[in-house]
Design an enzyme around this catalytic site. Sequence first.
Site, PDB file in Angstrom:
ATOM      1  N   ASP A  90      33.471  26.522  46.114  1.00 17.71           N
ATOM      2  CA  ASP A  90      33.971  27.855  46.409  1.00 17.71           C
ATOM      3  C   ASP A  90      33.510  28.858  45.355  1.00 17.71           C
ATOM      4  O   ASP A  90      32.937  29.885  45.668  1.00 17.71           O
ATOM      5  CB  ASP A  90      35.509  27.863  46.520  1.00 17.71           C
ATOM      6  CG  ASP A  90      36.205  27.200  45.330  1.00 17.71           C
ATOM      7  OD1 ASP A  90      35.520  26.705  44.411  1.00 17.71           O
ATOM      8  OD2 ASP A  90      37.446  27.156  45.329  1.00 17.71           O
ATOM      9  N   ASP A  95      32.773  29.097  37.919  1.00 12.12           N
ATOM     10  CA  ASP A  95      33.321  29.916  36.836  1.00 12.12           C
ATOM     11  C   ASP A  95      32.685  29.452  35.529  1.00 12.12           C
ATOM     12  O   ASP A  95      31.551  29.794  35.243  1.00 12.12           O
ATOM     13  CB  ASP A  95      34.843  29.795  36.866  1.00 12.12           C
ATOM     14  CG  ASP A  95      35.546  30.773  35.943  1.00 12.12           C
ATOM     15  OD1 ASP A  95      34.853  31.577  35.294  1.00 12.12           O
ATOM     16  OD2 ASP A  95      36.777  30.752  35.851  1.00 12.12           O
ATOM     17  N   LYS A 105      30.666  33.600  39.115  1.00 12.44           N
ATOM     18  CA  LYS A 105      31.145  34.653  38.213  1.00 12.44           C
ATOM     19  C   LYS A 105      30.042  35.009  37.230  1.00 12.44           C
ATOM     20  O   LYS A 105      29.562  34.165  36.486  1.00 12.44           O
ATOM     21  CB  LYS A 105      32.372  34.148  37.452  1.00 12.44           C
ATOM     22  CG  LYS A 105      33.594  34.054  38.325  1.00 12.44           C
ATOM     23  CD  LYS A 105      34.748  34.847  37.745  1.00 12.44           C
ATOM     24  CE  LYS A 105      35.901  34.818  38.710  1.00 12.44           C
ATOM     25  NZ  LYS A 105      37.045  34.069  38.184  1.00 12.44           N
ATOM     26  N   VAL A 149      39.896  36.216  41.898  1.00 13.15           N
ATOM     27  CA  VAL A 149      39.773  36.572  43.312  1.00 13.15           C
ATOM     28  C   VAL A 149      40.467  35.550  44.210  1.00 13.15           C
ATOM     29  O   VAL A 149      40.608  34.383  43.841  1.00 13.15           O
ATOM     30  CB  VAL A 149      38.284  36.706  43.734  1.00 13.15           C
ATOM     31  CG1 VAL A 149      37.622  37.871  43.024  1.00 13.15           C
ATOM     32  CG2 VAL A 149      37.510  35.423  43.457  1.00 13.15           C
TER      33      VAL A 149
HETATM   34  P1  5GP Z   1      35.203  25.984  36.339  1.00 13.32           P
HETATM   35  O1  5GP Z   1      35.267  24.564  35.859  1.00 13.32           O
HETATM   36  O2  5GP Z   1      33.851  26.388  36.864  1.00 13.32           O
HETATM   37  O3  5GP Z   1      35.685  26.941  35.286  1.00 13.32           O
HETATM   38  O4  5GP Z   1      36.300  26.067  37.463  1.00 13.32           O
HETATM   39  C1  5GP Z   1      35.996  26.336  38.772  1.00 13.32           C
HETATM   40  C2  5GP Z   1      37.256  26.291  39.572  1.00 13.32           C
HETATM   41  O5  5GP Z   1      38.250  27.176  39.043  1.00 13.32           O
HETATM   42  C3  5GP Z   1      37.014  26.775  41.001  1.00 13.32           C
HETATM   43  O6  5GP Z   1      36.613  25.711  41.836  1.00 13.32           O
HETATM   44  C4  5GP Z   1      38.354  27.375  41.375  1.00 13.32           C
HETATM   45  O7  5GP Z   1      39.209  26.360  41.844  1.00 13.32           O
HETATM   46  C5  5GP Z   1      38.914  27.894  40.068  1.00 13.32           C
HETATM   47  N1  5GP Z   1      38.658  29.340  39.912  1.00 13.32           N
HETATM   48  C6  5GP Z   1      37.824  29.922  39.031  1.00 13.32           C
HETATM   49  N2  5GP Z   1      37.829  31.254  39.159  1.00 13.32           N
HETATM   50  C7  5GP Z   1      38.683  31.532  40.184  1.00 13.32           C
HETATM   51  C8  5GP Z   1      39.099  32.761  40.816  1.00 13.32           C
HETATM   52  O8  5GP Z   1      38.689  33.885  40.490  1.00 13.32           O
HETATM   53  N3  5GP Z   1      39.997  32.626  41.838  1.00 13.32           N
HETATM   54  C9  5GP Z   1      40.496  31.436  42.244  1.00 13.32           C
HETATM   55  N4  5GP Z   1      41.371  31.429  43.244  1.00 13.32           N
HETATM   56  N5  5GP Z   1      40.120  30.257  41.665  1.00 13.32           N
HETATM   57  C10 5GP Z   1      39.218  30.313  40.648  1.00 13.32           C
END
Ligand code: 5GP
Length: 198
Positions: free
Chosen positions: A103, A106, A134, A156
């Site tokens: 989805d 980040d 992001k 978001v």
């Molecule tokens: P990462 O390990 O890349 O930091 O984490 C990714 C996960 O964090 C995504 O799969 C999602 O579940 C959550 N996440 C990161 N940013 C957002 C955001 O802006 N909105 C939402 N709803 N979930 C986010």
Amino acid sequence: MTASIHEDVERVILTEERIRERVAELGAAISADYGDEPVLLIAVLRGAALFVADLARTISSPVEIDFMAVSSYGSSTKSSGVVRILKDLDEGIEGRHVLVVEDILDTGLTLKYLLKNLASRKPRSLEVVTLLSKQGKQRVPIDCKYVGFDVPDEFVVGYGLDYDERYRNLPYIGVLKPEVYTDQPPSVGTSAQGDGYS
Ligand code: 5GP
């Protein structure tokens, strides 16, 4: 009249139509790349469930779909990069073309762990499609072949993405009004997954 989830949205970032158009473009690119080769879409629950449902229907190559659910260890405000698999794949992936469907990318820590884990199972190829990325937030380099949209560093919701398990059913992607948050907006740039499914 009952309150509508739409009333909690401060701003729409990506409309339903823009998402539909971009998903179709991604599907066309994926179809062109894989041709007649079967591809296994691995969607990461729960956030990517809506995306994979729409994306799969725009791909003309033979597609199979499987799901994984992961949870980040650590506090809700810091992504540790250590990931627990809550639901593993139903089938093996050795020798298969695998496309991980995410989805939102980040920090990239969750995906990095997932890709390492999947690579050890010896797929024929391993690529990633993420609906959102992001901008400038990745703490680890992730080679993401297909990216839907670059989005600003804001929390978001919608089109599968939740806040506290709500708003996944918004047909667009947006930002919530500040008063909706019980505490403060989930810290972006960290893992918002807490201890459950993302
Ligand atoms: P990462 O390990 O890349 O930091 O984490 C990714 C996960 O964090 C995504 O799969 C999602 O579940 C959550 N996440 C990161 N940013 C957002 C955001 O802006 N909105 C939402 N709803 N979930 C986010």
